[in-house]
Design a protein around this motif. Sequence first.
Motif, PDB file in Angstrom:
ATOM      1  N   VAL A 150       4.668  31.016  25.313  1.00 21.60           N
ATOM      2  CA  VAL A 150       4.029  32.124  26.014  1.00 21.60           C
ATOM      3  C   VAL A 150       4.670  33.457  25.624  1.00 21.60           C
ATOM      4  CG1 VAL A 150       3.417  30.714  28.016  1.00 21.60           C
ATOM      5  CG2 VAL A 150       5.593  31.959  27.999  1.00 21.60           C
ATOM      6  N   GLU A 151       3.932  34.524  25.888  1.00 25.62           N
ATOM      7  CA  GLU A 151       4.472  35.878  25.842  1.00 25.62           C
ATOM      8  C   GLU A 151       4.658  36.335  27.281  1.00 25.62           C
ATOM      9  OE1 GLU A 151       1.662  38.208  23.726  1.00 25.62           O
ATOM     10  OE2 GLU A 151       2.033  37.222  21.792  1.00 25.62           O
ATOM     11  N   LEU A 152       5.889  36.672  27.672  1.00 19.54           N
ATOM     12  CA  LEU A 152       6.182  37.044  29.046  1.00 19.54           C
ATOM     13  C   LEU A 152       6.019  38.543  29.269  1.00 19.54           C
ATOM     14  CD1 LEU A 152       9.365  34.868  29.681  1.00 19.54           C
ATOM     15  CD2 LEU A 152       7.111  34.554  30.722  1.00 19.54           C
ATOM     16  N   ASP A 153       5.872  38.906  30.525  1.00 15.96           N
ATOM     17  CA  ASP A 153       5.848  40.307  30.926  1.00 15.96           C
ATOM     18  C   ASP A 153       7.293  40.801  31.003  1.00 15.96           C
ATOM     19  OD1 ASP A 153       5.504  42.777  32.043  1.00 15.96           O
ATOM     20  OD2 ASP A 153       4.924  42.035  34.028  1.00 15.96           O
ATOM     21  N   LYS A 154       7.748  41.459  29.966  1.00 13.10           N
ATOM     22  CA  LYS A 154       9.147  41.891  29.893  1.00 13.10           C
ATOM     23  C   LYS A 154       9.399  43.195  30.640  1.00 13.10           C
ATOM     24  CE  LYS A 154      10.036  39.442  25.574  1.00 13.10           C
ATOM     25  NZ  LYS A 154      10.513  39.523  24.171  1.00 13.10           N
ATOM     26  N   THR A 155       8.347  43.766  31.226  1.00 10.15           N
ATOM     27  CA  THR A 155       8.522  44.984  32.014  1.00 10.15           C
ATOM     28  C   THR A 155       8.828  44.687  33.477  1.00 10.15           C
ATOM     29  OG1 THR A 155       6.175  45.193  32.623  1.00 10.15           O
ATOM     30  CG2 THR A 155       6.861  46.147  30.510  1.00 10.15           C
ATOM     31  N   SER A 156       8.698  43.444  33.907  1.00  6.67           N
ATOM     32  CA  SER A 156       8.866  43.108  35.318  1.00  6.67           C
ATOM     33  C   SER A 156      10.337  43.164  35.726  1.00  6.67           C
ATOM     34  CB  SER A 156       8.302  41.716  35.608  1.00  6.67           C
ATOM     35  OG  SER A 156       9.080  40.708  34.984  1.00  6.67           O
ATOM     36  N   SER A 157      10.561  43.461  36.989  1.00  3.23           N
ATOM     37  CA  SER A 157      11.928  43.513  37.517  1.00  3.23           C
ATOM     38  C   SER A 157      12.586  42.152  37.449  1.00  3.23           C
ATOM     39  CB  SER A 157      11.914  44.010  38.963  1.00  3.23           C
ATOM     40  OG  SER A 157      11.421  45.317  39.055  1.00  3.23           O
ATOM     41  N   ILE A 158      11.820  41.101  37.747  1.00  9.75           N
ATOM     42  CA  ILE A 158      12.419  39.773  37.789  1.00  9.75           C
ATOM     43  C   ILE A 158      12.808  39.307  36.390  1.00  9.75           C
ATOM     44  CG2 ILE A 158      10.301  38.379  37.618  1.00  9.75           C
ATOM     45  CD1 ILE A 158      11.589  36.696  39.977  1.00  9.75           C
ATOM     46  N   TYR A 159      12.046  39.697  35.368  1.00  9.80           N
ATOM     47  CA  TYR A 159      12.417  39.348  33.999  1.00  9.80           C
ATOM     48  C   TYR A 159      13.730  40.023  33.617  1.00  9.80           C
ATOM     49  CZ  TYR A 159      12.411  38.964  28.932  1.00  9.80           C
ATOM     50  OH  TYR A 159      12.775  38.700  27.626  1.00  9.80           O
ATOM     51  N   LYS A 160      13.851  41.307  33.953  1.00  4.91           N
ATOM     52  CA  LYS A 160      15.069  42.048  33.604  1.00  4.91           C
ATOM     53  C   LYS A 160      16.288  41.480  34.327  1.00  4.91           C
ATOM     54  CE  LYS A 160      12.427  46.256  32.718  1.00  4.91           C
ATOM     55  NZ  LYS A 160      12.072  47.613  33.221  1.00  4.91           N
ATOM     56  N   LEU A 161      16.122  41.137  35.603  1.00 10.80           N
ATOM     57  CA  LEU A 161      17.225  40.517  36.339  1.00 10.80           C
ATOM     58  C   LEU A 161      17.583  39.159  35.758  1.00 10.80           C
ATOM     59  CD1 LEU A 161      16.422  41.361  40.062  1.00 10.80           C
ATOM     60  CD2 LEU A 161      18.553  41.884  38.865  1.00 10.80           C
ATOM     61  N   ARG A 162      16.568  38.419  35.342  1.00 10.40           N
ATOM     62  CA  ARG A 162      16.816  37.096  34.764  1.00 10.40           C
ATOM     63  C   ARG A 162      17.602  37.220  33.462  1.00 10.40           C
ATOM     64  NH1 ARG A 162      16.111  31.492  36.042  1.00 10.40           N
ATOM     65  NH2 ARG A 162      16.745  30.478  34.124  1.00 10.40           N
ATOM     66  N   GLN A 163      17.281  38.223  32.654  1.00  6.28           N
ATOM     67  CA  GLN A 163      18.024  38.443  31.415  1.00  6.28           C
ATOM     68  C   GLN A 163      19.482  38.761  31.723  1.00  6.28           C
ATOM     69  OE1 GLN A 163      15.585  36.962  29.479  1.00  6.28           O
ATOM     70  NE2 GLN A 163      16.584  38.236  27.952  1.00  6.28           N
ATOM     71  N   MET A 164      19.705  39.582  32.735  1.00  4.08           N
ATOM     72  CA  MET A 164      21.073  39.906  33.149  1.00  4.08           C
ATOM     73  C   MET A 164      21.794  38.660  33.646  1.00  4.08           C
ATOM     74  SD  MET A 164      22.319  42.555  36.145  1.00  4.08           S
ATOM     75  CE  MET A 164      21.144  43.791  35.592  1.00  4.08           C
ATOM     76  N   GLN A 165      21.095  37.821  34.393  1.00  2.74           N
ATOM     77  CA  GLN A 165      21.685  36.583  34.922  1.00  2.74           C
ATOM     78  C   GLN A 165      22.095  35.660  33.781  1.00  2.74           C
ATOM     79  OE1 GLN A 165      20.133  34.602  38.575  1.00  2.74           O
ATOM     80  NE2 GLN A 165      19.485  32.985  37.182  1.00  2.74           N
ATOM     81  N   GLU A 166      21.228  35.534  32.775  1.00  7.40           N
ATOM     82  CA  GLU A 166      21.533  34.657  31.639  1.00  7.40           C
ATOM     83  C   GLU A 166      22.762  35.168  30.869  1.00  7.40           C
ATOM     84  OE1 GLU A 166      20.306  31.809  30.932  1.00  7.40           O
ATOM     85  OE2 GLU A 166      18.558  31.745  32.228  1.00  7.40           O
ATOM     86  N   GLU A 167      22.888  36.481  30.751  1.00  8.33           N
ATOM     87  CA  GLU A 167      24.026  37.048  30.037  1.00  8.33           C
ATOM     88  C   GLU A 167      25.337  36.820  30.790  1.00  8.33           C
ATOM     89  OE1 GLU A 167      23.174  41.139  29.396  1.00  8.33           O
ATOM     90  OE2 GLU A 167      21.430  40.724  28.101  1.00  8.33           O
ATOM     91  N   ILE A 168      25.285  36.922  32.109  1.00  5.95           N
ATOM     92  CA  ILE A 168      26.514  36.819  32.914  1.00  5.95           C
ATOM     93  C   ILE A 168      26.933  35.378  33.157  1.00  5.95           C
ATOM     94  CG2 ILE A 168      27.461  37.240  35.230  1.00  5.95           C
ATOM     95  CD1 ILE A 168      25.986  39.890  35.239  1.00  5.95           C
ATOM     96  N   PHE A 169      25.962  34.491  33.397  1.00  7.81           N
ATOM     97  CA  PHE A 169      26.303  33.114  33.762  1.00  7.81           C
ATOM     98  C   PHE A 169      26.107  32.134  32.594  1.00  7.81           C
ATOM     99  CE2 PHE A 169      25.121  35.005  37.924  1.00  7.81           C
ATOM    100  CZ  PHE A 169      26.339  34.840  38.542  1.00  7.81           C
TER     101      PHE A 169
END
Length: 428
Positions: free
Chosen positions: A409-428
């Motif tokens: 799929v192509e995700l909606d990378k503008t969403s708040s939850i996507y951006k938070l998820r990217q941050m979560q993946e980087e930290i954890f």
Amino acid sequence: MSVNDKLRQLEENGKNIKVSLIGAGLMGKGMVSQMMLMKGMTPSLVVSRNIEDAIATYTLAGIRREDIKVAKNLNDINIAMEDGKFVVSDNTELGSKANLIDVVVDATGSPEAGARIAMDSILNKKHIVMVNVEADVTVGPILNKLAKNAGVVYTGTAGDEPGSVKEIYDFADALGFEIIAIGKGKNNPIDFDANPDTVREIALKKNLKPLRLASFVDGTNTMIEMAAMSNSTGFIPDIRGSHGVHSDVKGLSDIFRLKKDGGILNNIGVVDYVHGIAPGVFVVVSTSLNQIHSEMKYLSMGDGPNYVLYRPYHLTSLETPITVANAYFYNEATIAPIDGPVSEVVTLAKIDLKKGEYLDGIGEYKVLGTIEEYKKAKAENLLPIGLVNTKTRVKRDIKKGEVITYDMVELDKTSSIYKLRQMQEEIF
């Protein structure tokens, strides 16, 4: 002092906990009515996209229409609250910004809305109570970390099954029991094909949104609730989707044993669900000490070696005020993720999907969710259902029942939850 004593004392001192509710559905309406019966707590602000729903939340709780102020901006909200009015707004961005609000409750059920509301609350130094489990299982670990850094509480709610399970789990863990399994009852058979159309008639009779009921019936909601239990305890699903056995309460102690001992489990320390014990929640425990076995038998807890701690009810949002009070008085969460995700709710195709079409979301027509251990989901590149929205585009044909991966799929990378998820993946 107990929460009850603290609330009474607060009111006697002429103060109260001022709460903002975002989301005025069935759960929100019940929570506000319950708060109106309590000492030391006021549902000061209700926010809903439908302003009449927000107003009804108050009138159903016995508030006169003339005591309700419709506010369009933050200044209106602040002035009305200072005047002692009950305030409603249709602007969700204002729910966490009012000067006098102490605790924000998110009852929207939308992963994207929940991510934004939680972030706004944390940035504005408000405790945030997530009735929104959908957002929590997607980005809860990073939100909890950010809240701690900001000196506020991020928490799920008492009364929902994850919070009710966590209370029993904490009790058993504190006493030193070996905890074999935790879980919840399910009150209807899973129908993987359920959608808003197939459940509409029943949903309207229950005053539920059809897509909300569809998320219960297709099993996604159960998977989300189990993931919240998992992420707060470290317990994992024994198999993808869990076993979902049929049993009464008495049978749980025999079923939740290792296979070598006659049970169904490959491992201990698991989360699962059971048909036949709803609306209850359970924790299965054991012990290595004979004296404890003797006393458990004396107390009519069964013959062992496993015993069931069972709560036969959960009062959903009617218990949320207890979480609000614990956050305010003690800076304590009812249930919150430990460091890093433990389980994931991954996405399955509910129907055959064609290249180029767009998906929808939880409880709708095209996708559903199932629980998987996070490290397995990550290794297989499986897509969390909380990241799926109407801007998610399918890149290739996907068969009904197929597990969807990020590269499909192509995700909606503008969403708040996507951006938070990217941050979560980087930290954890």
